[in-house]
Design a protein around this motif. Structure first.
Motif, mmCIF file in Angstrom:
data_model
loop_
_atom_site.group_PDB
_atom_site.id
_atom_site.type_symbol
_atom_site.label_atom_id
_atom_site.label_comp_id
_atom_site.label_asym_id
_atom_site.label_seq_id
_atom_site.Cartn_x
_atom_site.Cartn_y
_atom_site.Cartn_z
ATOM 1 N N ILE A 33 0.892 -1.154 0.000
ATOM 2 C CA ILE A 33 0.000 0.000 0.000
ATOM 3 C C ILE A 33 0.932 1.206 0.000
ATOM 4 O O ILE A 33 1.870 1.266 0.803
ATOM 5 N N GLU A 34 0.705 2.137 -0.908
ATOM 6 C CA GLU A 34 1.575 3.299 -1.017
ATOM 7 C C GLU A 34 0.799 4.556 -0.657
ATOM 8 O O GLU A 34 -0.358 4.710 -1.053
ATOM 9 N N LEU A 35 1.447 5.422 0.088
ATOM 10 C CA LEU A 35 0.919 6.754 0.356
ATOM 11 C C LEU A 35 1.756 7.739 -0.444
ATOM 12 O O LEU A 35 2.984 7.785 -0.309
ATOM 13 N N LEU A 36 1.098 8.500 -1.313
ATOM 14 C CA LEU A 36 1.740 9.521 -2.132
ATOM 15 C C LEU A 36 1.479 10.881 -1.491
ATOM 16 O O LEU A 36 0.316 11.251 -1.298
ATOM 17 N N GLU A 37 2.524 11.596 -1.154
ATOM 18 C CA GLU A 37 2.333 12.903 -0.543
ATOM 19 C C GLU A 37 1.613 13.825 -1.523
ATOM 20 O O GLU A 37 2.042 14.006 -2.660
#
Length: 186
Positions: free
Chosen positions: A146-150
Protein backbone atom coordinates in the motif's frame (compact mmCIF):
# COMPACT_ATOMS: atom_id res chain seq x y z
CA UNK A 1 -9.47 14.37 -0.98
CA UNK A 2 -8.83 14.91 2.73
CA UNK A 3 -7.83 11.93 4.80
CA UNK A 4 -9.15 13.18 8.14
CA UNK A 5 -12.69 11.95 7.49
CA UNK A 6 -11.70 8.62 5.92
CA UNK A 7 -13.22 5.57 7.52
CA UNK A 8 -10.97 3.42 9.73
CA UNK A 9 -8.79 1.23 7.55
CA UNK A 10 -9.22 3.52 4.56
CA UNK A 11 -7.02 6.29 3.20
CA UNK A 12 -9.57 7.66 0.72
CA UNK A 13 -10.13 6.65 -2.88
CA UNK A 14 -7.57 4.49 -4.67
CA UNK A 15 -5.69 6.88 -6.95
CA UNK A 16 -3.03 4.61 -8.43
CA UNK A 17 -2.45 0.98 -9.36
CA UNK A 18 1.25 0.17 -9.62
CA UNK A 19 2.58 -2.72 -11.69
CA UNK A 20 6.12 -4.09 -11.85
CA UNK A 21 6.98 -5.09 -15.41
CA UNK A 22 9.91 -6.77 -17.13
CA UNK A 23 9.59 -4.79 -20.38
CA UNK A 24 8.26 -1.24 -20.08
CA UNK A 25 7.79 -0.70 -23.84
CA UNK A 26 5.74 -3.88 -24.18
CA UNK A 27 3.66 -3.07 -21.12
CA UNK A 28 2.83 0.47 -22.33
CA UNK A 29 1.70 -0.92 -25.70
CA UNK A 30 -0.46 -3.58 -24.06
CA UNK A 31 -2.10 -1.17 -21.60
CA UNK A 32 -2.79 1.28 -24.43
CA UNK A 33 -4.21 -1.15 -26.97
CA UNK A 34 -5.92 -3.66 -24.69
CA UNK A 35 -7.22 -1.41 -21.92
CA UNK A 36 -7.37 2.08 -23.44
CA UNK A 37 -5.00 3.62 -20.92
CA UNK A 38 -3.19 6.76 -21.99
CA UNK A 39 -1.71 9.05 -22.95
CA UNK A 40 1.56 8.02 -21.33
CA UNK A 41 4.38 9.95 -19.71
CA UNK A 42 7.59 7.97 -19.44
CA UNK A 43 10.42 8.72 -17.09
CA UNK A 44 13.81 7.10 -17.65
CA UNK A 45 16.77 6.77 -15.29
CA UNK A 46 15.00 7.84 -12.11
CA UNK A 47 17.20 7.33 -9.03
CA UNK A 48 15.00 6.91 -5.98
CA UNK A 49 16.37 8.23 -2.69
CA UNK A 50 14.98 5.62 -0.36
CA UNK A 51 15.26 3.70 2.84
CA UNK A 52 14.20 0.09 2.32
CA UNK A 53 13.70 -2.04 5.41
CA UNK A 54 15.78 0.45 7.44
CA UNK A 55 18.75 0.59 5.03
CA UNK A 56 19.58 3.35 2.52
CA UNK A 57 19.10 2.29 -1.09
CA UNK A 58 19.00 3.97 -4.49
CA UNK A 59 16.99 1.90 -6.97
CA UNK A 60 17.23 3.05 -10.58
CA UNK A 61 13.90 2.74 -12.36
CA UNK A 62 12.14 3.57 -15.58
CA UNK A 63 8.43 4.19 -15.19
CA UNK A 64 5.39 5.13 -17.21
CA UNK A 65 2.25 6.90 -16.02
CA UNK A 66 -1.11 6.74 -17.78
CA UNK A 67 -4.70 7.22 -16.66
CA UNK A 68 -8.00 5.42 -16.92
CA UNK A 69 -10.65 7.78 -15.58
CA UNK A 70 -9.20 9.29 -12.41
CA UNK A 71 -6.98 6.29 -11.61
CA UNK A 72 -3.32 6.50 -12.49
CA UNK A 73 -1.67 3.36 -13.84
CA UNK A 74 2.03 3.22 -12.98
CA UNK A 75 4.32 0.75 -14.75
CA UNK A 76 7.74 0.25 -13.12
CA UNK A 77 10.85 -1.46 -14.47
CA UNK A 78 13.82 -1.53 -12.09
CA UNK A 79 17.16 -1.30 -13.89
CA UNK A 80 19.66 -2.05 -11.12
CA UNK A 81 19.99 -4.54 -8.27
CA UNK A 82 19.48 -2.09 -5.38
CA UNK A 83 17.21 -3.41 -2.64
CA UNK A 84 13.68 -2.08 -3.08
CA UNK A 85 10.05 -3.14 -3.00
CA UNK A 86 10.32 -3.67 -6.78
CA UNK A 87 13.52 -5.74 -6.64
CA UNK A 88 11.99 -8.07 -4.06
CA UNK A 89 8.98 -8.51 -6.36
CA UNK A 90 11.19 -9.26 -9.40
CA UNK A 91 13.44 -11.61 -7.41
CA UNK A 92 10.33 -13.56 -6.42
CA UNK A 93 9.73 -14.14 -10.15
CA UNK A 94 6.70 -11.87 -10.26
CA UNK A 95 5.37 -9.34 -12.70
CA UNK A 96 2.03 -7.60 -12.28
CA UNK A 97 0.06 -5.73 -9.63
CA UNK A 98 2.49 -4.53 -6.99
CA UNK A 99 0.70 -1.82 -5.02
CA UNK A 100 -2.34 0.35 -4.63
CA UNK A 101 -1.78 4.00 -3.77
CA UNK A 102 -3.62 6.78 -2.02
CA UNK A 103 -2.95 10.50 -1.92
CA UNK A 104 -2.04 11.69 1.55
CA UNK A 105 -2.25 15.28 2.72
CA UNK A 106 -0.71 14.31 6.08
CA UNK A 107 1.80 11.50 5.58
CA UNK A 108 3.00 11.35 9.21
CA UNK A 109 -0.57 11.19 10.58
CA UNK A 110 -1.51 8.52 8.02
CA UNK A 111 1.61 6.54 8.92
CA UNK A 112 0.62 6.59 12.59
CA UNK A 113 -2.88 5.44 11.67
CA UNK A 114 -1.45 2.72 9.42
CA UNK A 115 0.80 1.44 12.21
CA UNK A 116 -2.18 1.34 14.56
CA UNK A 117 -3.99 -0.81 11.96
CA UNK A 118 -1.11 -3.30 11.77
CA UNK A 119 0.59 -2.00 8.63
CA UNK A 120 4.39 -1.93 8.61
CA UNK A 121 6.61 0.63 6.90
CA UNK A 122 8.69 -1.16 4.25
CA UNK A 123 10.11 1.71 2.19
CA UNK A 124 10.34 5.48 2.55
CA UNK A 125 11.20 7.42 -0.62
CA UNK A 126 11.99 11.12 -0.43
CA UNK A 127 12.26 12.98 -3.70
CA UNK A 128 12.09 16.68 -4.64
CA UNK A 129 8.53 16.04 -5.87
CA UNK A 130 7.42 14.64 -2.50
CA UNK A 131 7.46 11.66 -0.21
CA UNK A 132 6.26 8.16 -1.06
CA UNK A 133 5.92 5.43 1.53
CA UNK A 134 5.24 1.75 1.00
CA UNK A 135 3.39 -0.16 3.69
CA UNK A 136 2.79 -3.87 4.09
CA UNK A 137 0.14 -5.88 5.83
CA UNK A 138 0.81 -9.44 6.94
CA UNK A 139 -2.73 -10.27 5.79
CA UNK A 140 -2.02 -9.13 2.20
CA UNK A 141 1.24 -11.05 1.78
CA UNK A 142 4.78 -9.84 1.59
CA UNK A 143 4.71 -8.94 -2.11
CA UNK A 144 1.69 -6.59 -1.99
CA UNK A 145 2.13 -2.99 -0.90
CA UNK A 146 0.00 0.00 0.00
CA UNK A 147 1.58 3.30 -1.02
CA UNK A 148 0.92 6.75 0.36
CA UNK A 149 1.74 9.52 -2.13
CA UNK A 150 2.33 12.90 -0.54
CA UNK A 151 -0.33 15.26 -1.92
CA UNK A 152 2.06 18.09 -2.82
CA UNK A 153 0.90 20.81 -5.24
CA UNK A 154 3.12 19.18 -7.87
CA UNK A 155 1.53 15.75 -7.31
CA UNK A 156 -2.01 17.13 -7.34
CA UNK A 157 -1.24 19.07 -10.53
CA UNK A 158 0.16 15.97 -12.21
CA UNK A 159 -2.99 14.00 -11.39
CA UNK A 160 -5.27 16.82 -12.60
CA UNK A 161 -3.36 17.16 -15.88
CA UNK A 162 -3.21 13.38 -16.41
CA UNK A 163 -6.93 12.87 -15.80
CA UNK A 164 -7.78 15.75 -18.17
CA UNK A 165 -5.42 14.43 -20.86
CA UNK A 166 -6.93 10.93 -20.56
CA UNK A 167 -10.42 12.37 -21.07
CA UNK A 168 -9.28 13.96 -24.36
CA UNK A 169 -7.05 11.09 -25.54
CA UNK A 170 -8.04 9.42 -28.80
CA UNK A 171 -5.54 6.55 -28.57
CA UNK A 172 -2.99 8.15 -30.88
CA UNK A 173 0.44 9.64 -30.37
CA UNK A 174 3.65 8.52 -28.78
CA UNK A 175 4.42 8.75 -25.05
CA UNK A 176 6.21 11.83 -23.79
CA UNK A 177 9.65 10.72 -22.56
CA UNK A 178 11.69 12.50 -19.89
CA UNK A 179 15.20 11.11 -19.38
CA UNK A 180 16.72 12.15 -16.05
CA UNK A 181 20.21 11.01 -17.11
CA UNK A 182 20.11 13.29 -20.17
CA UNK A 183 18.87 16.18 -18.00
CA UNK A 184 21.79 15.70 -15.59
CA UNK A 185 24.29 15.83 -18.46
CA UNK A 186 23.11 18.97 -20.06
Amino acid sequence: MGNATAAPGCFGPVRQLGYVVADLDRAVRAWSTQFGVGPWMRFRNVSLLSTFRGQPSTPLIDLALGYRGDVQIELIQQRNDAPSPYRAFIDAGREGLHHIAFLSERVEEDLQRAHAQGLELACDIRMPSGRYVYLQSPELGEQMYIELLEATPQMLGMFAEGVAAAARWDGSGEPVVIDFAAMAQG
